[in-house]
Design a protein around this motif. Sequence first.
Motif, short mmCIF file in Angstrom:
data_model
loop_
_atom_site.label_atom_id
_atom_site.label_comp_id
_atom_site.label_asym_id
_atom_site.label_seq_id
_atom_site.Cartn_x
_atom_site.Cartn_y
_atom_site.Cartn_z
N LEU A 127 5.35 42.26 -23.07
CA LEU A 127 5.04 40.92 -22.60
C LEU A 127 3.72 40.93 -21.85
CD1 LEU A 127 6.10 38.03 -22.31
CD2 LEU A 127 7.15 38.72 -20.17
N ARG A 159 10.08 27.58 -23.57
CA ARG A 159 10.55 26.30 -23.04
C ARG A 159 9.58 25.76 -22.00
NH1 ARG A 159 15.72 24.56 -22.99
NH2 ARG A 159 14.80 22.73 -22.07
N ASP A 160 9.13 26.67 -21.13
CA ASP A 160 8.17 26.26 -20.09
C ASP A 160 6.86 25.83 -20.74
OD1 ASP A 160 10.16 27.12 -18.48
OD2 ASP A 160 8.99 28.62 -17.39
N ILE A 211 3.32 36.34 -10.30
CA ILE A 211 4.33 35.77 -9.40
C ILE A 211 5.56 36.66 -9.53
CG2 ILE A 211 5.79 33.78 -8.95
CD1 ILE A 211 3.49 32.06 -10.09
N ARG A 212 5.89 37.37 -8.45
CA ARG A 212 6.99 38.33 -8.54
C ARG A 212 8.01 38.08 -7.45
NH1 ARG A 212 4.39 44.17 -9.59
NH2 ARG A 212 6.45 44.59 -10.43
N THR A 237 14.72 36.62 -25.53
CA THR A 237 15.02 37.57 -24.46
C THR A 237 15.86 36.83 -23.45
OG1 THR A 237 13.29 37.06 -22.88
CG2 THR A 237 12.64 38.44 -24.73
N LEU A 238 16.32 37.55 -22.46
CA LEU A 238 17.11 36.92 -21.43
C LEU A 238 16.28 35.90 -20.65
CD1 LEU A 238 19.97 37.06 -20.49
CD2 LEU A 238 19.32 38.79 -18.83
N ARG A 239 14.96 36.09 -20.67
CA ARG A 239 14.08 35.17 -19.95
C ARG A 239 13.79 33.93 -20.78
NH1 ARG A 239 9.39 38.04 -16.65
NH2 ARG A 239 9.53 35.99 -15.73
N GLY A 240 14.33 33.87 -21.96
CA GLY A 240 14.04 32.74 -22.84
C GLY A 240 13.29 33.24 -24.05
N HIS A 246 1.10 29.46 -15.41
CA HIS A 246 2.04 30.56 -15.35
C HIS A 246 3.40 30.10 -15.85
CE1 HIS A 246 4.30 33.94 -13.60
NE2 HIS A 246 3.19 34.57 -13.89
N ARG A 283 7.18 22.35 -21.97
CA ARG A 283 7.08 21.38 -20.88
C ARG A 283 5.64 21.18 -20.45
NH1 ARG A 283 9.31 22.68 -15.83
NH2 ARG A 283 9.46 24.87 -16.42
N GLY A 326 7.33 30.83 -17.89
CA GLY A 326 8.41 31.77 -18.08
C GLY A 326 8.74 32.03 -19.54
#
Lengths: 185, 799
Positions: free
Chosen positions: B566, B331-332, B394-395, B624-627, B326, B335, B328
């Motif tokens: 998304l 970038r995630d 996951i919220r 986006t703002l989330r990356g 899971h 990793r 974001g």
Amino acid sequence: MKKIKFLTLALVVSTLFIGCSKDDAPQPEAVNEEEVITTLTVTLVPTDGGSAAVTLQSRDLDGDGPDEPVITTGNLATGVTYSGSIVLLNETEDPAEDITEEVEEESVEHQFFYTSTGGLDVTTSGENPDSEGDKLGTEFTLVAGAVSSGTLTFTLRHEPKKPNTGLEDAGGESDIIATFNIEVQ
Amino acid sequence: MRNYVFVILLFSCISSLSQNCNNSLSGTVTDIHDGQLLTGVTLIVAETDQAVQTNFDGTYSFSNLCNATYYIQVSHPYCLTKGFTVKVYGDTNKSFKLEHHLEELNQITIEGKAYGDKSKTLLEHTINKEDLERFSSGSVGDALKSLSGVSALNTGSTVVKPLIHGLHSSRVTIINNGVRLEDQEWGAEHAPNVDINSISNLSVIKGAGALQYSGDAVGGVIIAETSKVPVKDSLYGRSLMTTTTNGRGLSLSSKLTKSYKNGWYATLQGTLKRFGDFEAPDYVLSNTGVYESNVALKVGFNRFDYGIEGYYSRFKNELGILIASHLGGARDQDRAIESDIPLIINDFTYTIKAPRQDVTHHLATIKGFKRFDNFGKLNFQYDFQRNNRLEFDIRRGDDKDKPASDLQLDTHTVLLDIESRLNDEILLKSGVMTKYQHNFANPSTGVRRLIPDYEMYDLGLYFIVDYQLNDHLLLEVGGRYDYSYMDVFKFYRTSFWESRDYDQHFPEIVVEKLINQILTNPQPKFSNGSGTFGATYVFSEKYKLFFNYSIASRAPNSSELFSEGLHHSASRIELGDLSFKSEIAHKVAVTFQRHSDKFSFSVNPYINTISDFIVNEPTDVRQTLRGNFQVWEYRQTNAQLLGIDVDASYAFTENYRLNSQFSLVKGYDRTLNTSLISMPPVNISNEIVYKNSDFNNIRLSLQSAYSFKQNNYPDNNFDIYIPEIESWKEIDVSSTPDAYHLLNFNSSIDINLKHNSKLTVGLRVTNVLNTSYRNYLNRLRYYADDLGRNFILNLKINY
């Protein structure tokens, strides 16, 4: 034999009935995304009151749609200590929903990280704590050092390892990554 | 002188008549009703007591018969025994027809089979009951994977989606108990909603030839059938218990059948499965547990000329998705890919947390048949399916326990088929299908709908003609027409609507403009034709050649048309296209088969050329703002798939046998001259089996499975800017994992208990060497290794 004829007939009739029972579908209601974060605003207020406050904002009203976030940035004054606070909004709702409250309610599961690059001389410290005393970081202190320029990135991690030694070590999932080009003048 | 010659000739003639006993008598035994070849029929020559059985092709052969008239008794467990008088003169060919009584009475329960013969010119691959039982604790996909040419697209170890000749999802039609499964099969992380314990026979047709089921099976057709119920007074059952070390779980399944001589029967079946986190050789795969509970009930009534059956099943499956998968954003993702081990490893638990799926599938069907003299057989079927799919993410905050996706797909289908034997050579099957489908996306999730609300109407018409030209050659030709109409309500983001120029191309479908969304009412219509032509040539008892050409047309599914946003479980933005056309596939498949007890093989090369093939691939990276997220766009291209499947089986002695399989498939994008994504790598498996029916039916086998590295794949890597290092970095999502070799051990033994009961004990060990490996076709391969060693204990009682 009569029975089967009856059964067959009954089946055919029932399917016709099923086939014909079309009700006009009502128009569906729109979904307003409840947890999307459209806007991150960082307000930096000088503690000495001498210089001007700075507002950094990244605003993406269409969420994961094709429009890119609109970035508003500002410049910092050298040697000044700022008191920083972060506000998160969901502006797809009217009135806009304050997501910071949700983050603060679940403070243990969240943490903000600040990373400066490109020689930008700023230092951050004094993050406000979560309910268990570890860092949360919706409020912080920033000191602008020598004249320099570079980027400052705000990262919100969901369910990071706490305590941690920094972004690399924290793990979790990125909820926000917002980067600003900044100059210290 | 002339007289002498005549006398000599006469004598030689007589002697040949009375003493030449080297003649053979051979032929086939078929069902008088549908011309199906019957296997396992016993033929006895009354005068000599010679007895033979028909083999798998329904053929038999006697030798050393004289030129004389014989009385031959023909018997079969499901047929009335019949006697025939046959005059043998030289090598004689004689075919018999039997009244296939019992099986006919069971017609309704073997509907899938009879109603199909599926395809006569495509080789069918089957997994029988015993083999299915070995997979009792797994899924349908796990069992199918054991066939050559069939692989699986995995999301972890529990979501297993069958892939036939490199194709999956909407391109593979699944028929469960005669019903086409409508279970939101479009998603790559949606596994088929079929309980493996409810079926007793699983067949795969690697092509679109089975037009009675669908015209859009570009990849192939999978047919799951329940077992037949005999027409006699009986009560019998089966219970299966499986425990595994990996997942530390248990699977229980029981089935009870009651039947009566007057034709009534009922079967009740249930399955319960519970597994905790599965484990790779070096770590726990956190949040990969499963909880499954299924029931099925069947009640029916059978007579020779008519029958009716009702069936209901409920499949409920709750499963966790590897928590480390899971992410974001890009970038995630970076990793996670860089790390050799999953970023999150927790202690073993049975608890299933978000991200997870909770799927319920109801299937209710009622079907009947009626046989008319001099006309044929009429089949009727109505089915209703409800598929409810909840996906939990996951919220944050109040939304924590709310599903991020809540889709309910209802399908009603009515089928009417007629099977008529026009004469001894020609069998005609034809039918009509109507379908109504309604998809409801629950807005209370607080997440924009991935699949919009829609209603769909389908009409299908088909015919298939089998023509038995002579004893060697059978021809098959078929055609199908499908019309579908969709009535869709779709909310588009205004920014997307405009960026795609939809405001220019589709202004007429706009219903309402909201603040940042537009409500539209698209009504796509598709007319699709499909067809098949094939031939089967029987060279001899052992050799057979199948040839099949098929054209399949598939209308784009709702995901391909309407995706826009998304897709969290894939950590990417997926975009469909409103203007897609149907994709059309031309497939030519040839199978050369040898079949005998000692040595059997089949070689199956094929070529599938698909125009307007819909592929989903990365085109961009969106900020986006989330990356950053990678953008995957559906597009249409011309594709070609080439491959070959080889199966071989050789018996060294009565007890030892070697089974081998080889599959290769190459997929090309002919427009861009690249490889297609997610094509199965070449794989080879060899299995040595020891079996002794004199010693409690003991069976031991050791299987070696080798999967090569996939060297043909498109480059989908992308660059993201990393502020910390002030430079761009390439994210490698394309590279394929290394080749791997797995050893699997399998054993079973029967123990007879009192009162006609039998206990079968089985022990399986998969991944015996505890090899760490990653599978290219596992969507979670970036984040974790595949399953480690697993001991599986299987107990089965038949009573």
